[in-house]
Design an enzyme around this catalytic site. Structure first.
Site, PDB file in Angstrom:
ATOM      1  N   PHE A  40       0.832  -1.210   0.000  1.00 37.82           N
ATOM      2  CA  PHE A  40       0.000   0.000   0.000  1.00 37.82           C
ATOM      3  C   PHE A  40       0.864   1.256   0.000  1.00 37.82           C
ATOM      4  CE2 PHE A  40      -2.626  -3.199   2.109  1.00 37.82           C
ATOM      5  CZ  PHE A  40      -3.877  -2.996   1.562  1.00 37.82           C
ATOM      6  N   ASP A  41       0.448   2.246  -0.765  1.00 40.66           N
ATOM      7  CA  ASP A  41       0.925   3.609  -0.569  1.00 40.66           C
ATOM      8  C   ASP A  41       0.183   4.145   0.660  1.00 40.66           C
ATOM      9  OD1 ASP A  41       1.914   6.291  -1.145  1.00 40.66           O
ATOM     10  OD2 ASP A  41      -0.121   6.704  -1.837  1.00 40.66           O
ATOM     11  N   LYS A  42       0.660   5.238   1.248  1.00 39.12           N
ATOM     12  CA  LYS A  42      -0.021   5.770   2.431  1.00 39.12           C
ATOM     13  C   LYS A  42      -1.004   6.891   2.082  1.00 39.12           C
ATOM     14  CE  LYS A  42       1.891   8.558   5.558  1.00 39.12           C
ATOM     15  NZ  LYS A  42       0.923   9.648   5.813  1.00 39.12           N
ATOM     16  N   THR A  43      -0.478   8.040   1.663  1.00 38.35           N
ATOM     17  CA  THR A  43      -1.315   9.218   1.469  1.00 38.35           C
ATOM     18  C   THR A  43      -2.282   9.033   0.308  1.00 38.35           C
ATOM     19  OG1 THR A  43       0.493  10.595   2.284  1.00 38.35           O
ATOM     20  CG2 THR A  43      -1.301  11.711   1.138  1.00 38.35           C
ATOM     21  N   VAL A  46      -1.124  -1.103  -4.314  1.00 37.69           N
ATOM     22  CA  VAL A  46      -2.290  -0.222  -4.247  1.00 37.69           C
ATOM     23  C   VAL A  46      -1.814   1.209  -4.059  1.00 37.69           C
ATOM     24  CG1 VAL A  46      -4.524   0.195  -3.147  1.00 37.69           C
ATOM     25  CG2 VAL A  46      -3.502  -2.093  -3.062  1.00 37.69           C
TER      26      VAL A  46
END
Length: 629
Positions: A305-308, A505
């Site tokens: 996953f990316d965060k922002t 993602v």
């Protein structure tokens, strides 16, 4: 038109078979044979046509086997068999076509949602225009019950919009001034005035239709293998039929063997399952771009996953401003004027903060340059401005003193993202920004783990303190912070080298390279950039991570359905051929069983259209609590 013709041919040939049976009862055998021959010719015409087309393209089709067998049956006077075989084969093809259309209903439903016209405010007057005449900047008026024709921002009014066509969620979303709305959605109640930002083929809705069309045409590895197999299988069966005749000298047995060996159910086993699965996903607000993506998705064991904008809402807010030699308002105004050209979430947050403070942004930045994963540089009002992380400022000659650095570390420990602003090689100030974690993020990760995902990883360009805080809250297995786009790509490469099946993602331009490299790239469609959506294999049209476990389950169900169809088709052909060779299965009865097997394969695939409906309120145990999937 072709579908209508095929249905008419099936109907006429069926009527001729009925007439032939009536003549048989009346003992009018000559007329019976004439009706059977006519039925064979009528039903055989489209089969001959397809067989000839295949031969011209130097391919051996299933139709070729049927025609050889039918001609043989006519020669030896088996008119009942020739008529029954052509009718059953054509009827099976008709059922297949009709069923594939049913599984594509998701696309038809989407296209039916496209409005043909809209009410536009021009010079204070309401004018109804066709949607092709609407241009960017037009003000569209929408009243209760109307479809929205464009993507845009609400400038006046308030209402509840059913966004099921975009997000898959049936609960109406409350929209007010400043909110984004999408074309193809419906205003359940209220009144809105919307400024058009994207029209025609540029709208999210138009892109959904285009993506679904492309996805349903894209073939899976299994499907491509089956097509290659059919091209080898057909001449192989012809050779085997010759061998059977040489050994048995029984032309009827040979013709029966030829017809029964048709791999009709096998050839359609993959496409019907894949089209149904992709259609189901589209209705639920998830676009899977083809059969191969569906197969890869079912195999994934690591989700990155990316965060922002992915694990967080992507709607951060400025939580603090500290100037170093510059007043707070001056700092915000300067940063906002530079960031006005940025697509990054944090940049848009600074611009939003300036507007909230009623600032008018007048200056235009020049020499604007994006340093991916670090920030931006620009010239503003003859000043050299650098906005980003500490590394970017220091690389551009701006030193961050110990006091400023200590303040930044403290802000990061509170969970803020820190933006440094430098002007003419001097630190001007620090802007603190915080983003909220998505409500469904933790449940999504727990669901994926329950479904068999072995590891979850977070890759972010944010600072390690904020990254660790988010990871701990969500229960993510591993976290990598302060990563540039190339670092994310290197991490994906490393995971793939270890033999992992990786899904990535993300939502931003920074994520596009990693999304492209992953075995399955997943983009957040509602908040994501066009670059991420175009690069991705799967697009989540809703702003909802919970679609990922659903899509993973759907992919597994689709591949399982496909395999069931393949095994059933192969098993049926094997049993029928054994029955033919042992004299237990004859031409007409064998063809009937063969076409029934095609129908069973189709009906099995249709189950995917209803996948998820029975389990809509499925309950998942999470940390001793219950949550809806």
């Amino acid at each position: 038109m072709e579908k209508i013709k095929k249905s008419h041919i099936v109907m006429v040939s069926g009527m001729l078979l009925g007439i032939a049976f009536l003549f048989y009862l009346l003992k009018l055998l000559l007329w019976r044979d004439a009706a059977l021959i006519l039925a064979t010719v009528v039903a055989g015409y489209p089969i001959v046509k397809k067989a000839v087309q295949a031969v011209r393209m130097r391919a051996f089709s299933i139709e070729l086997l049927v025609i050889i067998a039918v001609v043989g049956a006519l020669i030896i006077g088996e008119y009942v068999e020739s008529a029954a075989v052509t009718f059953l084969f054509l009827f099976g093809a008709y059922l297949e076509t009709r069923t594939l259309e049913k599984t594509r209903n998701s696309l038809k439903t989407l296209m039916d949602m496209v409005p043909l016209e809209a009410t536009v405010l021009q010079g204070g007057r309401k004018v109804i225009l066709p949607i092709e005449n609407i241009v960017k900047g037009d003000r569209i008026l929408i009243q209760s019950g109307e479809k929205i024709a464009v993507d845009g921002k609400v400038v006046e009014g308030q209402g509840f919009i059913n966004q099921a066509t975009i997000t898959g969620e049936s609960v109406p979303a409350n929209k007010k001034r400043g909110d984004t709305v999408f074309g193809g959605t419906i205003l359940d109640n209220g009144y809105l005035e919307v400024e058009a930002e994207k029209v025609g083929d540029d709208t999210a809705f138009a892109k959904i239709i285009e993506l679904v069309e492309e996805a349903q045409e894209a073939k899976a590895k299994t499907q491509r293998f089956l097509e290659r197999f059919a091209n080898v299988y057909t001449p192989g069966i012809l050779v085997l039929s010759v061998i059977v005749f040489l050994f048995t000298q029984n032309i009827e047995l040979t013709l029966t063997f030829l017809v029964i060996a048709c791999p009709g159910a096998l050839v359609i086993s993959a496409p019907v399952s894949l089209v149904a699965g992709i259609g189901n996903g589209a209705k639920a607000g998830t676009l899977v771009k083809g059969g191969e993506v569906m197969e890869n998705l079912a195999k994934m064991d690591v989700v990155v996953f990316d965060k922002t904008g992915t694990l967080t809402k992507g709607k951060p807010e400025v939580t603090g401003v500290k100037g170093f030699g510059m007043k707070e308002d001056q700092l915000i105004k300067l940063a906002a004027e530079v960031e006005a050209r940025s697509e990054h979430h944090l940049g848009r947050t600074i611009v939003k903060e300036a507007k909230n403070r009623d600032m008018v942004l007048t200056n235009q930045p020049f020499n604007f340059a994006v340093k991916k994963g670090q920030g931006i540089t620009a010239t503003l009002d003859k000043k050299h401005v650098v906005i980003g992380n500490r590394k970017l400022l220091e690389n551009n000659g701006t030193r961050v003193n110990n006091d400023a650095y200590s303040f930044a570390i403290q802000e990061e420990k509170y969970g803020n993202t820190v933006i440094f602003v430098g002007v003419n090689n001097q630190l001007a100030g620090i802007i603190s920004i915080a983003d909220q974690i998505r409500r469904e993020a933790r449940e999504t990760i727990e669901h994926l783990r329950a479904l068999g995902i072995k590891q979850t990883i977070m890759l972010t360009g944010d600072n390690k303190h904020s990254a660790k805080k988010v990871a701990d809250q969500l229960g993510i297995d591993r976290v990598f912070a302060e990563m540039l786009p190339e670092d994310k790509v290197a991490q994906i490469k490393q995971l793939k080298a270890e033999g992992k099946r990786v899904a990535m993602v993300g939502d931003g331009i920074n994520d596009a390279p990693a999304i492209a490299l992953a075995d399955v790239g997943i983009a957040m469609g509602a908040v994501g950039t066009d670059a991420a959506m175009e690069t991705a294999d799967v697009v989540l049209m809703g702003d909802n991570l919970a679609k990922i476990p659903y899509t993973y389950r759907l992919a597994k169900a689709t591949v399982r359905n496909l395999k069931q169809n393949m095994f059933f088709a192969v098993g049926t052909v094997g049993l029928l051929l054994a029955g033919v060779l042992f004299g237990k299965v004859f031409l007409a009865s064998g063809m009937l069983i063969h076409e029934l097997s095609v129908l069973i394969v189709i009906l099995n695939a249709i189950r995917l259209v209803r996948f998820g409906k029975r389990n809509k309120k499925r309950i998942w145990p999470i940390n001793g609590k219950l949550a809806k999937a």
